[in-house]
Scaffold this motif. Structure first.
Motif, PDB file in Angstrom:
ATOM      1  N   GLN A  82       0.821  -1.201   0.000  1.00 17.28           N
ATOM      2  CA  GLN A  82       0.000   0.000   0.000  1.00 17.28           C
ATOM      3  C   GLN A  82       0.862   1.261   0.000  1.00 17.28           C
ATOM      4  OE1 GLN A  82      -3.151  -0.155   2.825  1.00 17.28           O
ATOM      5  NE2 GLN A  82      -3.808   1.957   2.506  1.00 17.28           N
ATOM      6  N   ALA A  83       1.969   1.247   0.737  1.00 20.12           N
ATOM      7  CA  ALA A  83       2.845   2.414   0.785  1.00 20.12           C
ATOM      8  C   ALA A  83       3.467   2.693  -0.577  1.00 20.12           C
ATOM      9  CB  ALA A  83       3.935   2.199   1.833  1.00 20.12           C
ATOM     10  N   LEU A  84       3.923   1.650  -1.271  1.00 22.72           N
ATOM     11  CA  LEU A  84       4.497   1.851  -2.607  1.00 22.72           C
ATOM     12  C   LEU A  84       3.424   2.322  -3.587  1.00 22.72           C
ATOM     13  CD1 LEU A  84       6.816   1.711  -4.607  1.00 22.72           C
ATOM     14  CD2 LEU A  84       6.280  -0.707  -4.965  1.00 22.72           C
ATOM     15  N   HIS A  85       2.246   1.715  -3.524  1.00 21.89           N
ATOM     16  CA  HIS A  85       1.150   2.119  -4.404  1.00 21.89           C
ATOM     17  C   HIS A  85       0.796   3.594  -4.177  1.00 21.89           C
ATOM     18  CE1 HIS A  85      -3.086   2.526  -5.699  1.00 21.89           C
ATOM     19  NE2 HIS A  85      -2.784   1.584  -6.582  1.00 21.89           N
ATOM     20  N   GLY A  86       0.742   4.005  -2.912  1.00 22.94           N
ATOM     21  CA  GLY A  86       0.422   5.392  -2.610  1.00 22.94           C
ATOM     22  C   GLY A  86       1.480   6.349  -3.116  1.00 22.94           C
ATOM     23  N   ARG A 169      -4.834  -4.632  -7.255  1.00 23.83           N
ATOM     24  CA  ARG A 169      -6.133  -4.446  -7.907  1.00 23.83           C
ATOM     25  C   ARG A 169      -7.155  -3.849  -6.936  1.00 23.83           C
ATOM     26  NH1 ARG A 169      -4.535  -9.332 -10.532  1.00 23.83           N
ATOM     27  NH2 ARG A 169      -5.518 -10.598  -8.896  1.00 23.83           N
ATOM     28  N   ALA A 170      -7.092  -4.243  -5.676  1.00 20.72           N
ATOM     29  CA  ALA A 170      -8.013  -3.696  -4.683  1.00 20.72           C
ATOM     30  C   ALA A 170      -7.737  -2.223  -4.411  1.00 20.72           C
ATOM     31  CB  ALA A 170      -7.901  -4.498  -3.387  1.00 20.72           C
ATOM     32  N   LEU A 171      -6.485  -1.791  -4.582  1.00 22.45           N
ATOM     33  CA  LEU A 171      -6.111  -0.409  -4.309  1.00 22.45           C
ATOM     34  C   LEU A 171      -6.320   0.515  -5.504  1.00 22.45           C
ATOM     35  CD1 LEU A 171      -2.712  -1.120  -2.490  1.00 22.45           C
ATOM     36  CD2 LEU A 171      -4.812  -0.308  -1.405  1.00 22.45           C
ATOM     37  N   ASP A 172      -6.405  -0.038  -6.692  1.00 17.78           N
ATOM     38  CA  ASP A 172      -6.308   0.763  -7.905  1.00 17.78           C
ATOM     39  C   ASP A 172      -7.481   1.710  -8.148  1.00 17.78           C
ATOM     40  OD1 ASP A 172      -3.815   0.208  -8.864  1.00 17.78           O
ATOM     41  OD2 ASP A 172      -4.451  -1.436 -10.174  1.00 17.78           O
ATOM     42  N   GLY A 173      -8.694   1.286  -7.935  1.00 16.44           N
ATOM     43  CA  GLY A 173      -9.817   2.093  -8.381  1.00 16.44           C
ATOM     44  C   GLY A 173      -9.921   2.032  -9.892  1.00 16.44           C
ATOM     45  N   ASP A 174     -10.038   3.218 -10.544  1.00 15.35           N
ATOM     46  CA  ASP A 174     -10.215   3.240 -11.998  1.00 15.35           C
ATOM     47  C   ASP A 174      -8.913   3.279 -12.774  1.00 15.35           C
ATOM     48  OD1 ASP A 174     -12.970   3.252 -11.730  1.00 15.35           O
ATOM     49  OD2 ASP A 174     -13.040   5.421 -11.512  1.00 15.35           O
ATOM     50  N   THR A 175      -7.806   3.561 -12.097  1.00 15.42           N
ATOM     51  CA  THR A 175      -6.518   3.686 -12.789  1.00 15.42           C
ATOM     52  C   THR A 175      -5.673   2.451 -12.514  1.00 15.42           C
ATOM     53  OG1 THR A 175      -6.584   6.090 -12.516  1.00 15.42           O
ATOM     54  CG2 THR A 175      -4.462   5.103 -13.107  1.00 15.42           C
ATOM     55  N   PRO A 176      -5.318   1.688 -13.549  1.00 18.72           N
ATOM     56  CA  PRO A 176      -4.579   0.439 -13.303  1.00 18.72           C
ATOM     57  C   PRO A 176      -3.133   0.690 -12.927  1.00 18.72           C
ATOM     58  CG  PRO A 176      -4.782   0.821 -15.658  1.00 18.72           C
ATOM     59  CD  PRO A 176      -5.593   1.895 -14.984  1.00 18.72           C
ATOM     60  N   THR A 177      -2.619  -0.175 -12.081  1.00 17.84           N
ATOM     61  CA  THR A 177      -1.183  -0.232 -11.827  1.00 17.84           C
ATOM     62  C   THR A 177      -0.645  -1.466 -12.536  1.00 17.84           C
ATOM     63  OG1 THR A 177      -1.400   0.818  -9.657  1.00 17.84           O
ATOM     64  CG2 THR A 177       0.625  -0.392 -10.082  1.00 17.84           C
ATOM     65  N   TYR A 178       0.196  -1.243 -13.521  1.00 20.80           N
ATOM     66  CA  TYR A 178       0.849  -2.348 -14.213  1.00 20.80           C
ATOM     67  C   TYR A 178       2.077  -2.786 -13.414  1.00 20.80           C
ATOM     68  CZ  TYR A 178      -1.923  -0.655 -18.201  1.00 20.80           C
ATOM     69  OH  TYR A 178      -2.940  -0.259 -19.026  1.00 20.80           O
TER      70      TYR A 178
END
Length: 397
Positions: A82-86, A169-178
């Motif tokens: 979550q920290a990296l995704h944020g 995928r649970a964190l992404d919302g509408d914008t994908p993280t590849y």
């Protein structure tokens, strides 16, 4: 596209950076299991990234790649993901606001387990053991048991990657993280190749790249990647000559498809001015469609206080030079590629809240190379945003 290519045709080429597994039976069993597992990444998602990178080549998007130097089993947790995704999302928002185009968010995670090394062995106290090559291969502890390559580690890497992708995928919302990583451990990568209609797809990540140590003529890694339909990267270090780069482009993208190839410059602040322009000119003269990106990390590693570190000042210097050189050569600066973490580490020196060389022993957690902490990563994003805003104003004028 691939001619006589098969998922195992790389075995007839020159292999480098591959571990030696002492138990062939255990290796075969692990690869057999991996071959029966579901794909980590569906082919349709990799095709979507391919189209996004084509947009970036046309100036309609910007590629941001960032994340772990080497993922570890010990530090795996939802909080770290979550920290990296944020952090990746915050950097993307800052760049988007300045550039006026969407940012393609691509994380070095869910597969960045293997690391190339400059030597096969490591010596401590007169004793030499195999080099640590990432948790997917062996352990970081300096003892014979830890350093012996274990095939079962590939199964654990797959399981951690699957869990990480689920959380992303649970964190992404509408914008994908590849996701992206260096396709280094070839038996693992081959075991995760899946058929996609008439094409072959590397299901370990959306985006795979060939590293600076494995992108030579006759390379098994180049042979493996040329048959995959994924978007691909080539790391371009200071030893890369224009003729070899053109050879690699002909091998990896003979049909010259937009969105397929990203060239990731990693020259070092002191060498980028001399080494990058000839590559830009050679690629432009041959008309290869590529996206140029900058990795300002790997060419700026130094030793301080007994630790590998990277001064943020040199990282920012190389990134600024990259934009200036692309501008001078009338090429588009289309991406940045950094090693970073969402944790408050002290591994790279400098920054507005400075990490000093004396601080390196306090919060130095990397298993391989030094990473930017969140504050330092945001400084990199701020520089990229300022450079892109400058380019946008120039185009508008």
């Amino acid at each position: 596209m691939a001619g006589e290519w098969t998922p195992e045709s790389w075995r007839g080429h020159v292999e480098r950076q591959q571990p030696v597994y002492p138990d062939a039976t255990a290796l075969a069993a692990a690869l057999r299991d991996l071959g029966a597992y579901p794909p980590l990444v569906p082919a349709v998602a990799a095709r979507r990234l391919h189209l996004d990178i084509a947009d970036a080549q046309a100036g309609k998007a910007f590629l941001l790649q960032g994340g772990e130097c080497a993922e570890s089993f010990a530090e795996f947790s939802p909080g770290n993901i979550q920290a990296l995704h944020g952090l990746l999302s915050a950097m993307a928002r800052q760049i988007e606001a300045a550039a006026g185009v969407p940012v393609i968010r691509t994380a070095r995670i869910a597969g960045q387990f293997a690391k190339p090394r400059s030597a096969d062995g490591e010596e401590q106290g007169g004793r030499t053991l195999p080099m640590y090559r990432g948790d997917i291969v062996n352990g970081i502890g300096f003892n014979e048991q830890a350093r012996t390559p274990e095939p079962e580690r590939m199964l654990r890497a797959y399981a951690q990657s699957a869990a990480t992708l689920s959380h992303l995928r649970a964190l992404d919302g509408d914008t994908p993280t590849y996701t992206c990583h260096e396709a280094l451990l070839l038996p693992y990568e081959q075991a995760l190749v899946r058929r996609d209609g008439a094409l072959w797809h590397g299901s370990s990540a959306h985006f795979l790249w060939v590293g600076d140590r494995t992108r030579f003529k006759g390379s098994a890694h180049v042979e493996f990647l040329r048959g995959l339909s994924n978007p691909l990267g080539i790391k371009c270090g200071p030893s890369l000559e224009p003729d070899l780069l053109l050879h690699l482009l002909d091998r990896l993208n003979p049909a010259r498809m937009s969105g397929r190839i990203t060239l990731i410059s990693r020259m070092g602040a002191e060498r980028i001015g001399n080494r990058l322009p000839p590559l830009l000119r050679a690629v432009a003269a041959e008309g290869h469609p590529v996206l140029w990106s900058c990795d300002p990390m790997h060419g700026n590693t130094v030793k301080a206080n007994g630790y590998k570190t990277r001064p943020l000042s040199r990282i920012l210097c190389e990134l600024g030079a990259f934009f200036a050189i692309c501008r001078a050569e009338q090429m588009r600066a289309g991406g940045i590629h950094v090693e970073m973490t969402g944790r408050d580490v002290a591994e790279c020196t400098g920054g507005t809240d400075p990490v000093r060389e004396a601080d390196l022993g306090e919060r130095y957690h990397t298993h391989c190379d030094p990473r930017l902490n969140p504050a330092q990563a945001m400084e990199v994003a701020a520089l990229a945003a300022a450079e892109l805003e400058h380019d946008a104003r120039a185009r508008a004028a």
